[in-house]
Each structure stands twice: as C-alpha cells, then as structure tokens.
Design a protein around this motif. Structure first.
Motif, PDB file in Angstrom:
ATOM      1  N   SER A  86       0.944  -1.608   0.055  1.00 34.66           N
ATOM      2  CA  SER A  86       0.203   0.205   0.057  1.00 34.66           C
ATOM      3  C   SER A  86       0.893   1.025   0.114  1.00 34.66           C
ATOM      4  N   ASP A  87       2.416   1.045   0.560  1.00 32.42           N
ATOM      5  CA  ASP A  87       3.082   2.234  -0.259  1.00 32.42           C
ATOM      6  C   ASP A  87       3.575   2.534  -0.795  1.00 32.42           C
ATOM      7  N   ASN A  88       3.516   1.751  -1.896  1.00 29.54           N
ATOM      8  CA  ASN A  88       4.508   2.101  -3.232  1.00 29.54           C
ATOM      9  C   ASN A  88       3.112   1.950  -4.605  1.00 29.54           C
ATOM     10  N   SER A  89       3.309   1.760  -5.753  1.00 31.67           N
ATOM     11  CA  SER A  89       2.861   2.139  -6.816  1.00 31.67           C
ATOM     12  C   SER A  89       3.188   1.671  -8.238  1.00 31.67           C
ATOM     13  N   PRO A  90       1.670   1.882  -9.194  1.00 29.96           N
ATOM     14  CA  PRO A  90       2.680   1.015 -10.875  1.00 29.96           C
ATOM     15  C   PRO A  90       4.301   2.066 -10.886  1.00 29.96           C
ATOM     16  N   ILE A  91       3.433   3.351 -10.558  1.00 32.36           N
ATOM     17  CA  ILE A  91       3.617   4.186 -11.260  1.00 32.36           C
ATOM     18  C   ILE A  91       5.703   4.237 -10.908  1.00 32.36           C
ATOM     19  N   GLN A  92       5.473   4.708  -9.353  1.00 32.10           N
ATOM     20  CA  GLN A  92       6.868   4.108  -8.839  1.00 32.10           C
ATOM     21  C   GLN A  92       7.554   3.183  -8.963  1.00 32.10           C
ATOM     22  N   LEU A  93       7.412   2.204  -9.718  1.00 36.01           N
ATOM     23  CA  LEU A  93       8.122   0.683 -10.566  1.00 36.01           C
ATOM     24  C   LEU A  93       8.793   1.841 -12.054  1.00 36.01           C
ATOM     25  N   ILE A  94       8.113   2.529 -12.564  1.00 39.38           N
ATOM     26  CA  ILE A  94       8.051   2.787 -13.349  1.00 39.38           C
ATOM     27  C   ILE A  94       9.333   3.589 -13.716  1.00 39.38           C
ATOM     28  N   CYS A  95       9.162   4.439 -12.427  1.00 41.94           N
ATOM     29  CA  CYS A  95      10.546   5.882 -11.895  1.00 41.94           C
ATOM     30  C   CYS A  95      11.327   5.120 -11.787  1.00 41.94           C
ATOM     31  N   GLU A  96      11.265   4.036 -11.078  1.00 44.58           N
ATOM     32  CA  GLU A  96      12.318   3.481 -10.405  1.00 44.58           C
ATOM     33  C   GLU A  96      13.170   2.707 -12.029  1.00 44.58           C
ATOM     34  N   ALA A  97      12.920   2.144 -12.155  1.00 41.16           N
ATOM     35  CA  ALA A  97      13.371   1.503 -13.827  1.00 41.16           C
ATOM     36  C   ALA A  97      14.080   2.538 -14.799  1.00 41.16           C
ATOM     37  N   ASP A  98      12.787   3.705 -15.051  1.00 41.25           N
ATOM     38  CA  ASP A  98      12.891   4.371 -15.479  1.00 41.25           C
ATOM     39  C   ASP A  98      14.651   5.424 -14.993  1.00 41.25           C
ATOM     40  N   ARG A  99      14.763   5.542 -13.921  1.00 40.40           N
ATOM     41  CA  ARG A  99      16.034   6.738 -13.134  1.00 40.40           C
ATOM     42  C   ARG A  99      16.987   5.748 -13.740  1.00 40.40           C
ATOM     43  N   LEU A 100      16.703   3.862 -13.418  1.00 48.38           N
ATOM     44  CA  LEU A 100      18.204   3.784 -13.933  1.00 48.38           C
ATOM     45  C   LEU A 100      18.303   3.215 -15.154  1.00 48.38           C
ATOM     46  N   LEU A 101      17.586   3.685 -15.842  1.00 44.77           N
ATOM     47  CA  LEU A 101      17.284   3.433 -17.316  1.00 44.77           C
ATOM     48  C   LEU A 101      18.809   4.621 -17.144  1.00 44.77           C
ATOM     49  N   TYR A 102      18.396   5.651 -17.112  1.00 42.87           N
ATOM     50  CA  TYR A 102      18.919   7.358 -17.204  1.00 42.87           C
ATOM     51  C   TYR A 102      20.013   7.017 -16.892  1.00 42.87           C
ATOM     52  N   ILE A 103      20.631   6.286 -15.789  1.00 41.45           N
ATOM     53  CA  ILE A 103      22.099   5.519 -14.914  1.00 41.45           C
ATOM     54  C   ILE A 103      22.435   5.324 -16.124  1.00 41.45           C
ATOM     55  N   ALA A 104      22.529   4.753 -16.969  1.00 40.96           N
ATOM     56  CA  ALA A 104      22.525   3.446 -17.522  1.00 40.96           C
ATOM     57  C   ALA A 104      23.339   4.572 -18.960  1.00 40.96           C
ATOM     58  N   LYS A 105      22.190   5.166 -19.193  1.00 42.40           N
ATOM     59  CA  LYS A 105      23.089   5.942 -20.530  1.00 42.40           C
ATOM     60  C   LYS A 105      24.421   7.050 -19.667  1.00 42.40           C
ATOM     61  N   GLN A 106      23.599   7.583 -18.661  1.00 39.26           N
ATOM     62  CA  GLN A 106      24.742   8.906 -18.048  1.00 39.26           C
ATOM     63  C   GLN A 106      26.384   8.042 -17.597  1.00 39.26           C
ATOM     64  N   LYS A 107      26.297   6.266 -17.596  1.00 35.63           N
ATOM     65  CA  LYS A 107      27.255   6.065 -17.421  1.00 35.63           C
ATOM     66  C   LYS A 107      27.387   4.905 -18.621  1.00 35.63           C
ATOM     67  N   GLY A 108      27.659   5.327 -20.111  1.00 34.84           N
ATOM     68  CA  GLY A 108      27.904   5.350 -21.096  1.00 34.84           C
ATOM     69  C   GLY A 108      27.507   4.260 -22.045  1.00 34.84           C
ATOM     70  N   ARG A 109      25.761   3.547 -21.386  1.00 35.09           N
ATOM     71  CA  ARG A 109      24.809   3.227 -22.644  1.00 35.09           C
ATOM     72  C   ARG A 109      26.054   1.793 -22.420  1.00 35.09           C
ATOM     73  N   ASN A 110      25.227   1.075 -23.380  1.00 37.68           N
ATOM     74  CA  ASN A 110      25.623  -0.431 -23.699  1.00 37.68           C
ATOM     75  C   ASN A 110      26.077  -1.075 -21.888  1.00 37.68           C
ATOM     76  N   GLN A 111      24.560  -1.056 -20.952  1.00 40.52           N
ATOM     77  CA  GLN A 111      24.544  -1.785 -20.112  1.00 40.52           C
ATOM     78  C   GLN A 111      23.334  -1.778 -19.147  1.00 40.52           C
ATOM     79  N   ILE A 112      23.665  -2.579 -18.230  1.00 41.75           N
ATOM     80  CA  ILE A 112      22.153  -2.265 -17.258  1.00 41.75           C
ATOM     81  C   ILE A 112      22.843  -2.495 -15.588  1.00 41.75           C
ATOM     82  N   ILE A 113      21.780  -1.440 -15.084  1.00 47.04           N
ATOM     83  CA  ILE A 113      21.476  -1.203 -14.459  1.00 47.04           C
ATOM     84  C   ILE A 113      20.447  -1.479 -13.810  1.00 47.04           C
ATOM     85  N   TYR A 114      20.607  -1.882 -12.489  1.00 47.32           N
ATOM     86  CA  TYR A 114      19.456  -2.170 -11.224  1.00 47.32           C
ATOM     87  C   TYR A 114      19.598  -1.597  -9.816  1.00 47.32           C
TER      88      TYR A 114
END
Lengths: 281, 115
Positions: A253-281
């Motif tokens: 009840s403390d989280n939501s699907p939007i939060q999950l999207i935001c989190e995955a999106d945030r980590l994707l952004y980091i993957a790009k920032q770190k030079g792309r072609n990689q997986i961040i979790y």
C-alpha cells in the motif's frame, strides 16, 4: 204329383245354388276391388318411395359433392399451412444459423479491434495502453501474493543517430528486430514485452526478483548483440546496443506501479549517463 | 436508378440491369425499418421481369431482421412464380455462405453465384 214335387225341389236347390253363386260372385267382386285398390296403393306407394329415394339420392350426391369440395378446400388449406410451416421452419433455421455466424463475425471483428487497440502496429509487441493495464494487473496480483514485481526499461543506444544515418525505414526495421529479440528473451506466459514509446521498450516480469530480472536483461542484451545490426554512428559499438534499467519492488500500500516505472526509468537514465550499453539495477 | 441510403448502407436499383445492389452494413431495427427496402424489392418483383439480380457482394453485415426481410421477399417471389432470381454473393463474407443457401431451400430456382 211326386214328379212335380221333385222338380220343385230341384228348382229350389238350383235357385239356392244360383243365389250362393251370386253371393260368391259379389264377394269375389269385392275381393277383386280390394285387391285392385291394394295393388294401386302399392304401386303409388312404390312410386312415392321411388321419388323419395331419388330425392334422397340427389341430396346424398349433392352432399357428397359438397363434402368433396370442402375436402379439396381443406386439402388446399392444409397444403398451404404445411408450406407455411415448412417456410417458417426454414426461416427459423436461417435466422438461428445467421445469428450464430453474425455472432462469430462480430467476435472476430471485436478481437481484431482489441488487437489493434492493444498491439503496437510496427513491432507487434503490446502497445503503451496494454502495458499500462498489464502493469496495473500484475502489480495487484503480486500485492495479493506478496511477490516481487520487476520492470526492465530499455532504450536503443544512439537511435536518433541511427535514424539520421540510415533513414527512417531502416530505423523502423531496426526497432522491429530489437522488439523481436526482446520478445524471444522472455519465456513465462505472464512476462510481457511492450513498446513503451519511440525506441524505448519495457518488460514486465511478475514474481521475479532483481536477480531474475538481471538474467532476463542479460539475455536481451545478448540476443540483440547477436543480431549484429550495424550502427556506424554509435559511440559505444559498431552494432546496435541497448541500455537497460531494472526496477524491482514488492507491491504494497506504500508503493504503486508508477513508482516502479519511475525507478526503472531512473536506472535506465543512469545506464545512459554511465556510457550506455549496460544494465543498471 | 432508385436509391435507399442510410448511415452505413446503400441499396441501389439499376433498372437497366434489373439489379439491386446492397453495400455496407445493414443493421436496421426491426421489420418496420426494413419495409422501404422490402417494398422496393416487391415493386421490382411485380414488374414480372425475366431475370432479377440481387448483388450482395459488398454487403458485409446483415442483421437478423435483414435476413428475415430477404426470406419474406424470396417467399413472395415464389408466389409470383418468378422465372429467374440470381443472388451474387461473396465467399469472403462469412454469413453469406450459409444463410443464402438456406434461402435456396425456400426457392429452389434461386441461383447463387459466389465470387
């Protein structure tokens, strides 16, 4: 004297006989008259009976004719009713079968419309709308079952440069191949790959923790790498590569699907920032 | 040329070809709404033409009242002892295969031509 007396006696007898005969004749006349009367009566009666019988016969014939006409009319009516019955039976059968076929036709059309509404036309993956619905459904299911839910968000690296270099048609072909590679990398029925928008894809992985999701992400990366889609302008490889971000949470009840999207999106952004072609979790 | 036109359908009668063409989707509500089309068909029938053609090749959808209207027309054609009726149908439209063959049971001389 004696002779005279005898003659008188004979005469008397004779006269008596004559009288008797006369009486008999009279009686016979009466009998004859009676018989004639009787005969006449019988003849007249016979004639009357004959006339009566003829009349009765005529009536009978007329009645028979009437009955025959009525019977013919009835037969015609029965035939007409029977024809109508047959027609109605055929119409009912036609309507029933027609209804069934129309029902199937409408269902197929509905399925087609549903597909159009849920499938991304270019790649054949689920579209954004279908993704949103599925993520909400899976989030609720994992909430009930207290299971982890993972989401991979991935972007084709330097896709804008790919498009600029090879053209939009090649760009579309590249996206289709990448989409198929992602789709082939997931196995379980509940897993779902979707085109999130542009060159961004998302993979919903129910009942999957970060480690499981990472394995899927690696598989996606490998499958895309094996495609060896040339990318002359990429700054990280000579081929098409992906950047991936993995978000995982146990729905509550403390989280939501939007939060999950935001989190995955945030980590994707980091993957790009770190030079792309990689997986961040 | 006589034309009955609705939101999703058109019924056109071409007197030169003695052909009534149906196009689109016929989803009228009940027999009363089909009456103008049935009247048109019966009018053509009363002309006692040697051949009459119904072209349904572009009629994608026909609801139950519509097939009922066609059935009534076919029965009427049988009463008129019409010499020849041709129905042009499409094999690609699912309902036409079965429903139209049933109409042939009402009027055996009905000629079905599937494209």
């Amino acid at each position: 004297m004696k002779n005279s007396h005898t003659i008188n006696q004979n005469e008397s007898k004779f006269l008596a006989q004559i009288a008797l005969l006369k009486q008999q004749v009279e009686e016979l006349k009466i009998e004859n008259s009676d018989l004639e009367m009787t005969l006449l009566t019988i003849i007249e009666h016979g004639d009357a009976m004959e006339a009566q019988l003829e009349e009765a016969n005529k009536q009978l014939h007329a009645e028979i004719n009437e009955k025959k006409i009525a019977e013919a009319k009835l037969k015609t009516m029965i035939e007409a009713v029977y024809q109508q019955k047959e027609d109605l039976e055929i119409i009912i059968e036609t309507l029933t079968e027609h209804g069934d076929i129309i029902d199937t036709q409408l269902l197929e059309e509905l399925n087609e419309v549903n597909n159009l509404a849920t499938i991304d036309h270019l790649t054949g993956l689920a579209n954004r709308r279908h993704f949103d619905q599925s993520l909400t459904d899976e989030w609720r299911r994992c909430l009930r079952e207290n299971q982890p839910l993972s989401l991979i968000m991935t972007d084709v690296d330097f896709f804008k440069l790919y498009n600029d270099h090879y053209g939009h048609q090649m760009g579309d072909g590249c996206l289709t191949q990448v989409a198929q590679a992602i789709d082939h990398s997931i196995r379980r029925p509940a897993d779902m790959a979707a085109r999130y928008g542009g060159e961004e894809f998302a993979v919903i992985l129910p009942n999957t923790n970060t480690e499981g999701a990472f394995n899927v992400a690696v598989k996606i990366q490998d499958t895309v790498a094996r495609l060896k889609i040339l990318h002359a302008d990429s700054k990280v490889s000579e081929y098409i590569t992906l950047s991936l971000g993995i978000g995982t949470l146990i729905p509550s009840s403390d989280n939501s699907p939007i939060q999950l999207i935001c989190e995955a999106d945030r980590l994707l952004y980091i993957a790009k920032q770190k030079g792309r072609n990689q997986i961040i979790y | 040329m006589t034309e009955i036109k609705g939101e999703n359908y058109t019924v056109i009668y071409d007197s030169n070809l003695a052909t009534i063409s149906f196009q689109g989707s016929l989803r009228l509500g009940g027999m009363s709404e089909y009456q103008p089309i049935l009247d048109l068909l019966n009018d053509i029938l009363s002309k006692n033409l040697p051949t009459m053609t119904l072209d349904l090749q572009e009629l994608d959808f026909l609801n139950s009242s519509g097939i009922s209207m066609l059935s009534k027309f076919i029965i009427n054609a049988r009463k008129h002892q019409v010499s020849q009726i041709i129905i042009k149908a499409s094999a690609n439209i699912p309902w036409q295969g079965k429903s139209l063959k049933n109409l042939q049971r009402l009027l055996p001389i009905l000629q079905l031509e599937f494209s």
